[in-house]
Enzyme design. Sequence first.
Site, PDB file in Angstrom:
ATOM      1  N   GLU A 188     -65.736  87.923  32.721  1.00  0.00           N
ATOM      2  CA  GLU A 188     -64.916  87.333  31.658  1.00  0.00           C
ATOM      3  C   GLU A 188     -64.876  85.810  31.733  1.00  0.00           C
ATOM      4  O   GLU A 188     -64.055  85.243  32.459  1.00  0.00           O
ATOM      5  CB  GLU A 188     -63.483  87.894  31.720  1.00  0.00           C
ATOM      6  CG  GLU A 188     -62.568  87.298  30.656  1.00  0.00           C
ATOM      7  CD  GLU A 188     -61.139  87.863  30.674  1.00  0.00           C
ATOM      8  OE1 GLU A 188     -60.834  88.715  31.522  1.00  0.00           O
ATOM      9  OE2 GLU A 188     -60.337  87.428  29.839  1.00  0.00           O
ATOM     10  N   LYS A 230     -67.144  90.115  28.888  1.00  0.00           N
ATOM     11  CA  LYS A 230     -65.891  89.979  28.132  1.00  0.00           C
ATOM     12  C   LYS A 230     -65.716  88.518  27.730  1.00  0.00           C
ATOM     13  O   LYS A 230     -65.059  87.736  28.432  1.00  0.00           O
ATOM     14  CB  LYS A 230     -64.724  90.467  29.000  1.00  0.00           C
ATOM     15  CG  LYS A 230     -63.342  90.262  28.360  1.00  0.00           C
ATOM     16  CD  LYS A 230     -62.270  91.044  29.092  1.00  0.00           C
ATOM     17  CE  LYS A 230     -60.887  90.724  28.560  1.00  0.00           C
ATOM     18  NZ  LYS A 230     -59.864  91.658  28.990  1.00  0.00           N
TER      19      LYS A 230
HETATM   20  P1  13P Z   1     -55.893  88.818  25.780  1.00  0.00           P
HETATM   21  O1  13P Z   1     -56.612  89.817  24.916  1.00  0.00           O
HETATM   22  O2  13P Z   1     -54.422  88.776  25.581  1.00  0.00           O
HETATM   23  O3  13P Z   1     -56.563  87.470  25.740  1.00  0.00           O
HETATM   24  O4  13P Z   1     -56.045  89.341  27.268  1.00  0.00           O
HETATM   25  C1  13P Z   1     -57.259  89.784  27.710  1.00  0.00           C
HETATM   26  C2  13P Z   1     -57.371  89.557  29.135  1.00  0.00           C
HETATM   27  O5  13P Z   1     -57.714  90.430  29.886  1.00  0.00           O
HETATM   28  C3  13P Z   1     -57.088  88.199  29.629  1.00  0.00           C
HETATM   29  O6  13P Z   1     -57.690  88.046  30.866  1.00  0.00           O
END
Ligand code: 13P
Length: 348
Positions: A188, A230
């Site tokens: 991510e 992600k």
């Molecule tokens: P949000 O969809 O609220 O951005 O959160 C996703 C997430 O896992 C943040 O690390």
Amino acid sequence: MNAAHSADPAELDRSQLHRTAAALVAPGKGVLAADESVATITQRLEALGVESTAETRRRYRELLLGAPRIDSHVSGVILYDETLRQAATDGTPFPELLASRGILAGIKVDTGAKPLAGAPGETVTEGLDGLRERIAEYRDLGASFAKWRAVLSIGPGRPSRPCVVANAHALARYAALCQEGGLVPIVEPEVLMDGDHDLDRCGRVTTTVLRAVFDQLHGAGVDLRAIVLKPSMVLPGSGAEPAEVAAVADATLRCLRDTVPASVPGIAFLSGGQGSRLATEHLHAIASLGPHPWAVTFSYGRALQDDALRTWRGEPANVGTARSVLLRRVRCSGAAALGSYSPAMEAA
Ligand code: 13P
């Protein structure tokens, strides 16, 4: 080579990771990110006047994990350390509750974004120390995937090259450790919406970040078929003029097609502070421009939870309604991932 000879344990583990990654992004399904740290969930609970204790947090997470029928749209739930060790009111450990519903349990393994030396105002995500041992423990507790969030911000001179490289390097070391230990890594890299930059600038920054991430993943020998990416969507800054939904979908796909190899099974977007409807509309528009080389779906936190949390407000009497609100959000998001969302579904 006959079947008996090909049953190499490392190969079997590898194909299990491939199956898990594919399951996380199965058609019409996505991930519920419920891995807020104690500090973050405390802020969200207190904003609604709910006291944050281990027990109120447990009750809130039970509301989410036990919501009827979400398993039709949710492939996996990302949990925080505390939650992975908690249990439903009837004593069923949360990972077991999820497994009984055919939902994969995931675990946030980073320890947060910390100031990056030499790069004022920027952060590097930490958590590599002792990670191999924590991964082994999380596997024993029932996790089958993990998540690590890198944070990049856009501003004058930001993100700096050292910030991009340090975060990409850490993501790659995390991903390699996960695969070695039998967890699928969700990779991510979040480019924050904060700022007044336009859509193009976000596209250029996100492209630079994703190139660096895939360079480092290659360098670390990470199997791209056993990860889920992600990313944030390509959006104008929250202080700038909003862009049309179609323009966001177009800019996001241009960036991803330029950077994400086709061997990656799926891309599960974060919501990043977009409202829940808008996050759904953006995903629908992105999916509708397919076919794509990878699955596209959601791994939303706030965009799935906010309405349900506000409905619940800590009141046991509101659990049923809050669960219906959550079900509607995951149903709309699952449809969006297939490009078959319609605003009429919001009324259902
Ligand atoms: P949000 O969809 O609220 O951005 O959160 C996703 C997430 O896992 C943040 O690390």
